[in-house]
Design an enzyme around this catalytic site. Structure first.
Site, PDB file in Angstrom:
ATOM      1  CB  ILE A  26      -0.932  -0.021   1.240  1.00 31.80           C
ATOM      2  CG1 ILE A  26      -2.067  -1.043   1.037  1.00 31.80           C
ATOM      3  CG2 ILE A  26      -1.512   1.367   1.515  1.00 31.80           C
ATOM      4  CD1 ILE A  26      -2.979  -1.204   2.246  1.00 31.80           C
ATOM      5  CG  ASP A  71      13.993  -0.786  11.950  1.00 32.46           C
ATOM      6  OD1 ASP A  71      12.969  -0.220  12.390  1.00 32.46           O
ATOM      7  OD2 ASP A  71      14.238  -1.995  12.124  1.00 32.46           O
ATOM      8  CB  SER A 148      -5.276   3.877  11.225  1.00 28.28           C
ATOM      9  OG  SER A 148      -5.866   3.255  12.333  1.00 28.28           O
ATOM     10  CE  LYS A 166      -1.586  -0.454  11.380  1.00 27.49           C
ATOM     11  NZ  LYS A 166      -0.667   0.307  10.530  1.00 27.49           N
ATOM     12  CB  ILE A 195      -5.800  -3.321   0.024  1.00 24.70           C
ATOM     13  CG1 ILE A 195      -6.425  -2.160   0.814  1.00 24.70           C
ATOM     14  CG2 ILE A 195      -5.232  -2.821  -1.307  1.00 24.70           C
ATOM     15  CD1 ILE A 195      -7.626  -1.501   0.176  1.00 24.70           C
TER      16      ILE A 195
END
Ligand code: COA
Length: 274
Positions: A26, A71, A148, A166, A195
């Site tokens: 994403i 990171d 989130s 989240k 998704i």
């Protein structure tokens, strides 16, 4: 890419967009959507080879790209990369905090360190990025988009660590919107639904429950990576100039049906994994 037909192709010309976890999934989709609208794009992640491949993809869309491994749990390294981005591309106008860790596991089997690992990547990592980019965002009166998830609002089986992380991200988003509004900085979250093609959905792929899970989504299908990218474009654009401190749910209505349908698919997956 649908986005080109919806927004002027130069909407983000001259703007710099930094995406954590931008090497794949994403987050790379979000980076692509900004690149297609003229933005300069910086991506970071843990694996340089993955970032290099993603950078090639973004350059093919015409974008100037800065891609360096960091990171998000390592503040010093992330700050270095964010400062290098300013030198290479100019100050950051849009920060997307997308880096995240996830694996399904029953709460009683999750180790303390496993819980901490996801909290560190998601919550601390998102704070680290926002904190390190603050001066640049203040200079540009920029905006932050946090990624989130639905489990911040509805408990989801085997996701106790992710739900906690989240939910923490969304409260942090509201705090930053409150504190940094005076600098012209906006902060919002996107809650992506299921998704297609993402790592999590691939893991459920082929499950006998997948078709049922899709039917249980009010819009009857998984979303696409570009549909999340377009939501990010909207939130970062002048169209959302008065939008801050809010959560944009882009899930085809999945949250309206709770977690039961996907719970079944995950139960099956966990069962088959023994
Ligand atoms: N199941 C159970 N525990 C896990 C786990 C899994 N799949 N992955 C990590 N952990 C636990 C480890 O056992 C360790 O705890 P321990 O010391 O008590 O054994 C702790 O988490 C840290 O493990 P480590 O290997 O150091 O992980 P990390 O902190 O470097 O990375 C993740 C953690 C979540 C990023 C890693 O599991 C991962 O790469 N996941 C897949 C990729 C991913 O999550 N992508 C994001 C999709 S949203």
């Amino acid at each position: 890419m649908i986005v080109n037909q919806m927004f002027p192709a130069d909407l983000f010309a001259g703007k710099c967009v930094f995406v954590t976890g931008g090497g794949s999934g994403i987050n790379l989709g979000i980076a692509r959507n900004f690149a297609a609208l003229g933005a300069k794009v910086a991506i970071c992640g843990r694996t340089q080879s993955k970032l290099d491949a993603a950078a090639d993809e973004l350059r093919a869309l015409g974008a100037s790209v800065h891609a360096q491994a960091a990171d998000v749990r390592d503040y010093a390294r992330l700050e270095t990369v964010i400062n290098e981005t300013q030198a290479a591309l100019g100050p950051i106008d849009v920060l997307v905090c997308g880096a995240a860790g996830n694996f399904p596991i029953p709460a009683e089997q999750l180790s303390s360190n496993g819980f901490k690992s996801v909290m560190d990547i998601d919550v601390l990592g998102s704070f680290n990025a926002a904190r390190a980019a603050f001066a640049q965002l203040k200079a540009t009166r920029g905006s932050i988009i946090f990624i989130s998830a639905g489990m911040a609002y509805v408990p989801f089986p085997y996701q106790v660590h992710v739900g906690a992380a989240k939910a923490g991200i969304d409260m942090m988003m509201r705090n930053l919107a409150l504190e940094w509004g005076k600098h012209g900085i906006r902060a919002n979250s996107i809650v992506p639904g299921p998704i297609a093609g993402t790592e999590g959905m691939k893991r459920l792929g082929g499950s006998e429950y997948e078709a049922r899970a899709q039917r249980a989504i009010p819009l009857g299908r998984y979303g696409t990576v570009d549909e999340i990218g377009q939501a990010a474009v909207f939130l970062a654009s002048p169209l959302a100039a008065y939008v801050t401190g809010t959560v944009l749910v882009v899930d085809g209505g999945s949250n309206l049906t709770g977690s039961a349908s996907f719970g079944e698919a995950i139960e099956a997956l966990m069962g088959s994994a023994g």
